[in-house]
Design a protein around this motif. Structure first.
Motif, PDB file in Angstrom:
ATOM      1  N   LEU A  54       0.920  -1.118  -0.071  1.00  0.00           N
ATOM      2  CA  LEU A  54      -0.083   0.014  -0.034  1.00  0.00           C
ATOM      3  C   LEU A  54       0.782   1.289  -0.144  1.00  0.00           C
ATOM      4  O   LEU A  54       1.819   1.311   0.833  1.00  0.00           O
ATOM      5  CB  LEU A  54      -1.042   0.015   1.135  1.00  0.00           C
ATOM      6  CG  LEU A  54      -1.747  -1.190   1.386  1.00  0.00           C
ATOM      7  CD1 LEU A  54      -2.436  -1.171   2.618  1.00  0.00           C
ATOM      8  CD2 LEU A  54      -2.729  -1.602   0.285  1.00  0.00           C
ATOM      9  N   ARG A  55       0.565   2.013  -1.031  1.00  0.00           N
ATOM     10  CA  ARG A  55       1.503   3.524  -0.985  1.00  0.00           C
ATOM     11  C   ARG A  55       0.202   4.433  -1.107  1.00  0.00           C
ATOM     12  O   ARG A  55      -0.608   4.532  -1.813  1.00  0.00           O
ATOM     13  CB  ARG A  55       2.157   3.366  -2.114  1.00  0.00           C
ATOM     14  CG  ARG A  55       3.084   1.766  -2.544  1.00  0.00           C
ATOM     15  CD  ARG A  55       4.244   1.868  -1.527  1.00  0.00           C
ATOM     16  NE  ARG A  55       5.279   0.722  -1.720  1.00  0.00           N
ATOM     17  CZ  ARG A  55       5.149  -0.196  -1.112  1.00  0.00           C
ATOM     18  NH1 ARG A  55       4.067  -0.463   0.045  1.00  0.00           N
ATOM     19  NH2 ARG A  55       5.780  -1.344  -1.128  1.00  0.00           N
ATOM     20  N   LEU A 100      -0.747   1.355   7.953  1.00  0.00           N
ATOM     21  CA  LEU A 100      -1.502   0.143   8.016  1.00  0.00           C
ATOM     22  C   LEU A 100      -2.578  -0.004   8.980  1.00  0.00           C
ATOM     23  O   LEU A 100      -3.356  -1.197   8.942  1.00  0.00           O
ATOM     24  CB  LEU A 100      -0.441  -1.192   8.122  1.00  0.00           C
ATOM     25  CG  LEU A 100       0.551  -1.419   6.985  1.00  0.00           C
ATOM     26  CD1 LEU A 100       1.535  -2.514   7.203  1.00  0.00           C
ATOM     27  CD2 LEU A 100      -0.349  -1.766   5.803  1.00  0.00           C
ATOM     28  N   GLY A 101      -2.568   0.917   9.881  1.00  0.00           N
ATOM     29  CA  GLY A 101      -3.542   0.720  10.876  1.00  0.00           C
ATOM     30  C   GLY A 101      -3.341  -0.676  11.697  1.00  0.00           C
ATOM     31  O   GLY A 101      -2.682  -1.017  12.148  1.00  0.00           O
ATOM     32  N   THR A 102      -4.685  -1.211  11.791  1.00  0.00           N
ATOM     33  CA  THR A 102      -4.725  -2.682  12.436  1.00  0.00           C
ATOM     34  C   THR A 102      -4.356  -3.824  11.353  1.00  0.00           C
ATOM     35  O   THR A 102      -4.862  -5.029  11.708  1.00  0.00           O
ATOM     36  CB  THR A 102      -6.040  -2.667  12.944  1.00  0.00           C
ATOM     37  OG1 THR A 102      -7.108  -2.497  11.904  1.00  0.00           O
ATOM     38  CG2 THR A 102      -6.195  -1.879  14.135  1.00  0.00           C
ATOM     39  N   MET A 103      -4.201  -3.352  10.222  1.00  0.00           N
ATOM     40  CA  MET A 103      -4.028  -4.648   9.126  1.00  0.00           C
ATOM     41  C   MET A 103      -3.149  -5.741   9.508  1.00  0.00           C
ATOM     42  O   MET A 103      -3.292  -6.936   8.997  1.00  0.00           O
ATOM     43  CB  MET A 103      -3.637  -3.843   7.620  1.00  0.00           C
ATOM     44  CG  MET A 103      -4.124  -5.129   6.841  1.00  0.00           C
ATOM     45  SD  MET A 103      -3.864  -4.365   4.842  1.00  0.00           S
ATOM     46  CE  MET A 103      -5.413  -3.340   4.949  1.00  0.00           C
ATOM     47  N   TYR A 122       3.368  -0.736   4.142  1.00  0.00           N
ATOM     48  CA  TYR A 122       2.761   0.506   3.844  1.00  0.00           C
ATOM     49  C   TYR A 122       4.283   1.402   3.454  1.00  0.00           C
ATOM     50  O   TYR A 122       5.225   1.567   4.578  1.00  0.00           O
ATOM     51  CB  TYR A 122       2.058   1.255   4.813  1.00  0.00           C
ATOM     52  CG  TYR A 122       1.584   2.624   4.533  1.00  0.00           C
ATOM     53  CD1 TYR A 122       0.599   2.937   3.706  1.00  0.00           C
ATOM     54  CD2 TYR A 122       2.388   3.601   4.903  1.00  0.00           C
ATOM     55  CE1 TYR A 122       0.419   4.186   3.547  1.00  0.00           C
ATOM     56  CE2 TYR A 122       2.036   4.916   4.767  1.00  0.00           C
ATOM     57  CZ  TYR A 122       1.109   5.225   3.840  1.00  0.00           C
ATOM     58  OH  TYR A 122       0.819   6.533   3.660  1.00  0.00           O
ATOM     59  N   LYS A 123       4.073   2.159   2.584  1.00  0.00           N
ATOM     60  CA  LYS A 123       5.186   3.090   2.383  1.00  0.00           C
ATOM     61  C   LYS A 123       4.502   4.492   1.754  1.00  0.00           C
ATOM     62  O   LYS A 123       3.530   4.908   1.354  1.00  0.00           O
ATOM     63  CB  LYS A 123       6.085   2.772   1.220  1.00  0.00           C
ATOM     64  CG  LYS A 123       7.016   1.633   1.746  1.00  0.00           C
ATOM     65  CD  LYS A 123       7.791   1.144   0.689  1.00  0.00           C
ATOM     66  CE  LYS A 123       8.697  -0.149   1.131  1.00  0.00           C
ATOM     67  NZ  LYS A 123       9.650  -0.485   0.115  1.00  0.00           N
ATOM     68  N   THR A 124       5.081   5.616   2.358  1.00  0.00           N
ATOM     69  CA  THR A 124       4.855   7.111   1.808  1.00  0.00           C
ATOM     70  C   THR A 124       5.524   7.454   0.606  1.00  0.00           C
ATOM     71  O   THR A 124       6.664   7.172   0.372  1.00  0.00           O
ATOM     72  CB  THR A 124       5.118   8.016   2.792  1.00  0.00           C
ATOM     73  OG1 THR A 124       4.236   7.860   4.052  1.00  0.00           O
ATOM     74  CG2 THR A 124       4.871   9.482   2.408  1.00  0.00           C
TER      75      THR A 124
END
Length: 356
Positions: A140-141, A208-211, A224-226
């Protein structure tokens, strides 16, 4: 749910309250009165005081916090004590865990991390990986950037400076080789091309929150990356680590806010990719989109403002309509993507038209 309070009327909160006021009776609170006129009642108050918050929440069924992350735990606890549904935009992991813990005995909904990332990106990622019988990787980006970058940082604080610094310094949770672990933010840099333009992406905290909890034992790689313009990460490493501003976040905020003026033209980039098996075949599903500012009722809203505001407004609306649970903790990845995109506010993602 007919009366909703919105705390913090900045770049995002003012639009959250505006959107929700089209369906609900909304009252907003901020430490200062906004310069613009808005279609909802606004009162001035010190949101750091418990008595102020309690008085504000009387006769309301829900509260949306658009305040900096460090104010949210107390507000969430007060809302839970009063049986008021609570929603926020926090990316801070300790805040998430504290709210998740208090939700076990709550008679109201506690739904943190309802913004863009975490938030919409988790709903989107879950919408993709739910199509797979076996999940190999989830990537996720998200990037919220000035449309026309200038300088080495190529950046503008279109949202909270405290939040950006926080996600750059705190460790990030990932799955790597089926192992759940913490990695350093600002590391694991990769190059990514979207719509013919080159960006860099690196690990940051909270996206990622709670993923990781949700996909425990079900995924080999999850991260997850910004996304930023090339060179941003190296410059931030210099500022935060070589110059030791990591030890003085207040000073780091002051320096960066002074150096990086707010821009009117911004862009939000969203990318998600999932690999795994569908019907026994190895497949890859992707989503890639960019969003720019829009005009609503004659007023311009930056991309980061409307993408964030429509996400949290959608979660509030779905709870109100009884389409999500009415008490306890809500994970973003539990929200069906189709339901989100068909809702009154979530549909803004579907109906958006690129100005080009």
């Amino acid at each position: 749910m007919d009366k909703i309070g919105v705390l913090g009327l900045g770049k995002v909160g003012s639009l959250v309250a505006t959107l929700l006021s089209s369906k609900y009776e909304v009252e907003g609170m901020d430490q200062s009165e906004p310069d613009d006129a808005f279609p909802f009642k606004i009162i001035k108050g010190d949101v750091s005081k418990d008595e102020t918050i309690r008085n504000f929440l009387k006769n309301k069924q829900a509260v949306v916090s658009c305040l900096p992350f460090f104010l949210n735990i107390k507000i969430a606890q007060t809302a839970a004590d009063m049986g008021v549904h609570y929603f926020d935009l926090t990316e801070d992991v300790p805040t998430l865990h504290a709210i998740q813990k208090m939700s076990k005995d709550s008679k109201a909904v506690l739904a943190p991390q309802c913004g863009l990332a975490p938030g919409f990106i988790g709903i989107l990622g879950a919408g993709l990986y739910s199509q797979f019988s076996e999940i190999r990787s989830v990537k996720l980006r998200v990037g919220a950037l000035p449309l026309h970058p200038m300088g080495q940082l190529g950046y503008s604080f279109t949202w909270s400076a405290e939040g950006v610094i926080n996600e750059y310094l705190n460790d990030a949770e990932v799955f790597h080789n089926s192992q759940r672990k913490m990695v350093s933010s600002l590391d694991d840099v990769e190059s990514i091309n979207i719509n013919g333009r080159q960006y860099e992406a690196f690990s940051t905290s909270g996206g990622l929150g709670t993923m990781c909890e949700t996909l425990e034992g079900k995924v080999d790689m999850l991260n997850y990356k910004t996304m930023r313009y090339p060179g941003h990460r190296d410059a931030m490493k210099l500022i935060l680590y070589d110059l030791q501003l990591k030890n003085d976040r207040k000073l780091a905020k002051e320096i960066l806010n002074n150096a990086l003026p707010l821009v009117d033209e911004d862009i939000v980039l969203v990318y998600a990719a999932v690999e795994g098996k569908i019907d026994g075949n190895l497949r890859r599903k992707e989503f890639s989109e960019s969003y720019r500012r829009i005009t609503l009722d004659g007023k311009d809203w930056r991309a980061i403002s409307w993408t964030t505001a429509c996400s949290i407004s959608t979660v509030v609306d779905l709870v109100s309509e009884g389409k999500l649970k009415n008490k306890g903790f809500i994970k973003q990845e539990e929200i069906p993507l189709d339901m989100f995109l068909e809702s009154d506010f979530g549909s803004m993602y579907k109906t958006y038209k690129d100005p080009k």
